[in-house]
Every structure is written in structure tokens, then in C-alpha cells.
Design a protein around this motif. Structure first.
Motif, PDB file in Angstrom:
ATOM      1  N   TYR A 143      43.605 -45.789 -51.281  1.00  0.00           N
ATOM      2  CA  TYR A 143      42.806 -44.568 -51.172  1.00  0.00           C
ATOM      3  C   TYR A 143      43.314 -43.517 -52.157  1.00  0.00           C
ATOM      4  CZ  TYR A 143      42.280 -46.785 -46.563  1.00  0.00           C
ATOM      5  OH  TYR A 143      42.086 -47.688 -45.539  1.00  0.00           O
TER       6      TYR A 143
ATOM      7  N   PHE B 115      46.153 -39.705 -34.938  1.00  0.00           N
ATOM      8  CA  PHE B 115      47.429 -39.515 -35.613  1.00  0.00           C
ATOM      9  C   PHE B 115      47.721 -38.032 -35.811  1.00  0.00           C
ATOM     10  CE2 PHE B 115      47.577 -43.923 -36.848  1.00  0.00           C
ATOM     11  CZ  PHE B 115      46.261 -44.279 -37.068  1.00  0.00           C
TER      12      PHE B 115
ATOM     13  N   ASN C  40      44.531 -51.923 -48.406  1.00  0.00           N
ATOM     14  CA  ASN C  40      43.463 -50.973 -48.699  1.00  0.00           C
ATOM     15  C   ASN C  40      44.125 -49.790 -49.394  1.00  0.00           C
ATOM     16  OD1 ASN C  40      41.595 -52.593 -47.346  1.00  0.00           O
ATOM     17  ND2 ASN C  40      41.925 -51.530 -45.419  1.00  0.00           N
TER      18      ASN C  40
ATOM     19  N   SER D  21      46.817 -48.747 -46.631  1.00  0.00           N
ATOM     20  CA  SER D  21      46.836 -49.183 -45.239  1.00  0.00           C
ATOM     21  C   SER D  21      46.752 -50.705 -45.217  1.00  0.00           C
ATOM     22  CB  SER D  21      45.680 -48.574 -44.441  1.00  0.00           C
ATOM     23  OG  SER D  21      44.442 -49.088 -44.877  1.00  0.00           O
ATOM     24  N   SER D  22      47.129 -51.254 -44.081  1.00  0.00           N
ATOM     25  CA  SER D  22      47.132 -52.697 -43.942  1.00  0.00           C
ATOM     26  C   SER D  22      45.708 -53.219 -43.901  1.00  0.00           C
ATOM     27  CB  SER D  22      47.856 -53.092 -42.655  1.00  0.00           C
ATOM     28  OG  SER D  22      47.651 -54.465 -42.386  1.00  0.00           O
ATOM     29  N   TYR D  23      45.436 -54.308 -44.630  1.00  0.00           N
ATOM     30  CA  TYR D  23      44.101 -54.877 -44.654  1.00  0.00           C
ATOM     31  C   TYR D  23      43.707 -55.461 -43.318  1.00  0.00           C
ATOM     32  CZ  TYR D  23      45.641 -59.747 -44.596  1.00  0.00           C
ATOM     33  OH  TYR D  23      46.178 -60.941 -44.223  1.00  0.00           O
TER      34      TYR D  23
ATOM     35  N   GLY E 162      44.032 -54.029 -40.529  1.00  0.00           N
ATOM     36  CA  GLY E 162      43.457 -52.970 -39.706  1.00  0.00           C
ATOM     37  C   GLY E 162      43.941 -52.958 -38.280  1.00  0.00           C
ATOM     38  N   LEU E 163      45.145 -53.435 -38.063  1.00  0.00           N
ATOM     39  CA  LEU E 163      45.618 -53.521 -36.687  1.00  0.00           C
ATOM     40  C   LEU E 163      45.932 -52.157 -36.099  1.00  0.00           C
ATOM     41  CD1 LEU E 163      47.892 -56.693 -36.849  1.00  0.00           C
ATOM     42  CD2 LEU E 163      45.609 -56.460 -35.865  1.00  0.00           C
ATOM     43  N   THR E 164      46.428 -51.266 -36.920  1.00  0.00           N
ATOM     44  CA  THR E 164      46.829 -49.982 -36.363  1.00  0.00           C
ATOM     45  C   THR E 164      46.183 -48.800 -37.073  1.00  0.00           C
ATOM     46  OG1 THR E 164      48.809 -50.015 -37.763  1.00  0.00           O
ATOM     47  CG2 THR E 164      49.041 -50.814 -35.512  1.00  0.00           C
ATOM     48  N   TYR E 165      45.527 -48.995 -38.141  1.00  0.00           N
ATOM     49  CA  TYR E 165      44.672 -48.029 -38.807  1.00  0.00           C
ATOM     50  C   TYR E 165      45.381 -46.925 -39.585  1.00  0.00           C
ATOM     51  CZ  TYR E 165      41.179 -49.934 -35.495  1.00  0.00           C
ATOM     52  OH  TYR E 165      40.378 -50.744 -34.739  1.00  0.00           O
ATOM     53  N   GLU E 166      46.687 -46.746 -39.439  1.00  0.00           N
ATOM     54  CA  GLU E 166      47.304 -45.612 -40.123  1.00  0.00           C
ATOM     55  C   GLU E 166      47.413 -45.854 -41.613  1.00  0.00           C
ATOM     56  OE1 GLU E 166      49.031 -47.364 -37.798  1.00  0.00           O
ATOM     57  OE2 GLU E 166      51.136 -47.593 -38.363  1.00  0.00           O
ATOM     58  N   GLN E 167      47.482 -44.751 -42.346  1.00  0.00           N
ATOM     59  CA  GLN E 167      47.666 -44.805 -43.787  1.00  0.00           C
ATOM     60  C   GLN E 167      49.028 -44.204 -44.127  1.00  0.00           C
ATOM     61  OE1 GLN E 167      44.308 -42.957 -45.754  1.00  0.00           O
ATOM     62  NE2 GLN E 167      42.837 -44.206 -44.628  1.00  0.00           N
ATOM     63  N   TYR E 168      49.602 -44.730 -45.204  1.00  0.00           N
ATOM     64  CA  TYR E 168      50.893 -44.249 -45.688  1.00  0.00           C
ATOM     65  C   TYR E 168      50.694 -43.679 -47.086  1.00  0.00           C
ATOM     66  CZ  TYR E 168      52.625 -46.933 -41.760  1.00  0.00           C
ATOM     67  OH  TYR E 168      52.838 -47.424 -40.501  1.00  0.00           O
ATOM     68  N   PHE E 169      51.286 -42.515 -47.290  1.00  0.00           N
ATOM     69  CA  PHE E 169      50.979 -41.750 -48.485  1.00  0.00           C
ATOM     70  C   PHE E 169      52.108 -41.778 -49.510  1.00  0.00           C
ATOM     71  CE2 PHE E 169      47.061 -39.498 -47.471  1.00  0.00           C
ATOM     72  CZ  PHE E 169      46.948 -39.747 -46.114  1.00  0.00           C
TER      73      PHE E 169
ATOM     74  N   ASN F  88      39.602 -48.719 -41.321  1.00  0.00           N
ATOM     75  CA  ASN F  88      40.792 -48.145 -41.943  1.00  0.00           C
ATOM     76  C   ASN F  88      40.505 -46.820 -42.634  1.00  0.00           C
ATOM     77  OD1 ASN F  88      41.615 -50.960 -41.496  1.00  0.00           O
ATOM     78  ND2 ASN F  88      43.479 -50.297 -42.461  1.00  0.00           N
TER      79      ASN F  88
ATOM     80  N   TYR G 143      49.977 -36.059 -38.752  1.00  0.00           N
ATOM     81  CA  TYR G 143      50.748 -36.133 -39.981  1.00  0.00           C
ATOM     82  C   TYR G 143      51.372 -34.769 -40.234  1.00  0.00           C
ATOM     83  CZ  TYR G 143      48.724 -40.615 -41.508  1.00  0.00           C
ATOM     84  OH  TYR G 143      48.369 -41.941 -41.631  1.00  0.00           O
TER      85      TYR G 143
ATOM     86  N   TYR H 253      38.085 -45.238 -52.218  1.00  0.00           N
ATOM     87  CA  TYR H 253      38.896 -46.216 -51.518  1.00  0.00           C
ATOM     88  C   TYR H 253      38.523 -47.600 -52.013  1.00  0.00           C
ATOM     89  CZ  TYR H 253      34.957 -47.126 -48.311  1.00  0.00           C
ATOM     90  OH  TYR H 253      33.744 -47.444 -47.773  1.00  0.00           O
TER      91      TYR H 253
END
Lengths: 113, 114
Positions: free
Chosen positions: B34, A35, B32, B94-96, B98-105, A99, A37, B49
Motif C-alpha cells: 500500500y 486497530f 499486499n 499486510s499478509s496475503y 488476510g488472517l488478521t488484517y493489520e498493516q505494518y508501515f 486487507n 495505531y 494498493y
């Protein structure tokens, strides 16, 4: 374990020009994502682009594209037609199946008018 | 769509005082969660986390703690703040699956310990 390295602490580019930010990584994972960011002065972390490691095609999002060289473990970000709003810290990150993200140290990009 | 909130946005606290930062996520279930800390001009350091209610993993030993009392609520706490606790604190989800692994802040909390 994963490591991510961004070797360019600071970069600058003239408005409307193209700039490339470098990132190298190391991972023992067979399935991973990469990624970029963006963190503007507001400090909100914004996802710019993602790359699935199993895909050979480089990801593209409007003016942002990546050059993913899997064998070399390189993942650079190209910003075309740079705009003043692109001024920000840019972080490269690697994600694993748990994750968890590992971030690089960041590159500060200044777009000059 | 999913949104993530953090408050307060800015906090100034004296050394030795307690701390409570809150993070909530809307529009998703069983995320998930963090907590990161970022020193000025530096990268992100993962602090804690959580993969579910009451499940907390600590990455860095320190005087901070985290709790997850509800599915979409994540709290960062301290009983006595140190000067070194100053920084910018970011919560992410992040989505539990884990399909795409990205995190949103979230928008972050700027903490200054005086």
C-alpha cells in the motif's frame, strides 16, 4: 464500506494518569478487525493493539487496553500510567477481509510532566 | 522477522520534476502493498494498493502512479510534480492470507515540492 470517526482532535493528560481516546465506526462487514495505531513525532506508524470483532473479550497490551462495544460500534483506547513517550497522534482503524484499512482522523495526545 | 524499508527519507523537489519513491519488504512473500499520503496533522489517504506483481489499484485519481516490478518492491512515481503533492508518504504491507488484517508501515518519506 467502512467509516471511522475520532471525535477528539486533541487531548492532554498528566504523566502517570489514565486517559481514554474515543472511536466510533460503521461497517457492513460481518468479519472485521479494529486497530489503534500510534504515530509519534518521528511519524513512524506503530500498531498498538488489535481487536477481533468476533471476540467479546477486550484486548490488552501492557498499559494499553480497549473497550469494545460491538452493538454501539464503539472502540475506545485506554492508556494507563501515561508516560511522556506516549505523546503522539493516535489513529483508530477498521480492517476488512480485503486487507483494507479505513482510518479515523486521529487524536493528538500530549502527556504533560 | 519482517521489515519494511522506504527511501529516500526526505526529498525536496521542484515543481514539474519527476518523482520516484521506493518501498521494499523483507521476510515475507507475496505481501499486499500500500501507498498512503498524509498531510501535516491529518489522517492517512490511501493512494494505491497491490495484491501481486503488476497488479495495481488506484484509490484517488491524480498525477501519481505506482508499480510493482517485483514481489516485495513497490514504487510510487510521478512524471511532473505539483505543489499539492507535498506530504508524508507511507508504504505499508499486510499478509496475503488476510488472517488478521493489520498493516505494518515503513518509516515514511517526507516530500516537499517547491
Amino acid at each position: 464500506a467502512q467509516t471511522v470517526t475520532q471525535s477528539q482532535p486533541e487531548m492532554s493528560v498528566q504523566e502517570a494518569e489514565t486517559v481514554t481516546l474515543s472511536c466510533t465506526y460503521d461497517t457492513s462487514e460481518s468479519n472485521y478487525y479494529l486497530f489503534w495505531y500510534k504515530q509519534p513525532p518521528s511519524r513512524q506508524m506503530i500498531l498498538v493493539i488489535r481487536q477481533e470483532a468476533y471476540k467479546q473479550q477486550n484486548a490488552t497490551e501492557n498499559r494499553f487496553s480497549v473497550n469494545f462495544q460491538k452493538a454501539a460500534k464503539s472502540f475506545s483506547l485506554k492508556i494507563s500510567d501515561s508516560q511522556l513517550g506516549d505523546t503522539a497522534m493516535y489513529f483508530c482503524a477498521a480492517g476488512d477481509a480485503g486487507n483494507m484499512l479505513t482510518f479515523g482522523g486521529g487524536t493528538r495526545l500530549m502527556v504533560k510532566p | 522477522s519482517q521489515t519494511i524499508h522506504q527511501w529516500p527519507a526526505t526529498l525536496v523537489q521542484p515543481v514539474g520534476s519527476p518523482l520516484s519513491l521506493e518501498c521494499t519488504v523483507e521476510g515475507t512473500s507475496n505481501p499486499n502493498l500500500y501507498w498512503y499520503r498524509q498531510a501535516a496533522g491529518r489522517g492517512l489517504q490511501l493512494l494505491f494498493y497491490s495484491v501481486g506483481i503488476g497488479q495495481i489499484s488506484s484509490e484517488v485519481p491524480q498525477n501519481l502512479s505506482a508499480s510493482r516490478p517485483q514481489d516485495r518492491q513497490f514504487i510510487l512515481s510521478s512524471k511532473k510534480l505539483l505543489l499539492s503533492d507535498s506530504g508524508f508518504y507511507l508504504c505499508a504491507w499486510s499478509s496475503y492470507t488476510g488472517l488478521t488484517y493489520e498493516q505494518y508501515f515503513g518509516p515514511g518519506t517526507r516530500l516537499t515540492v517547491t
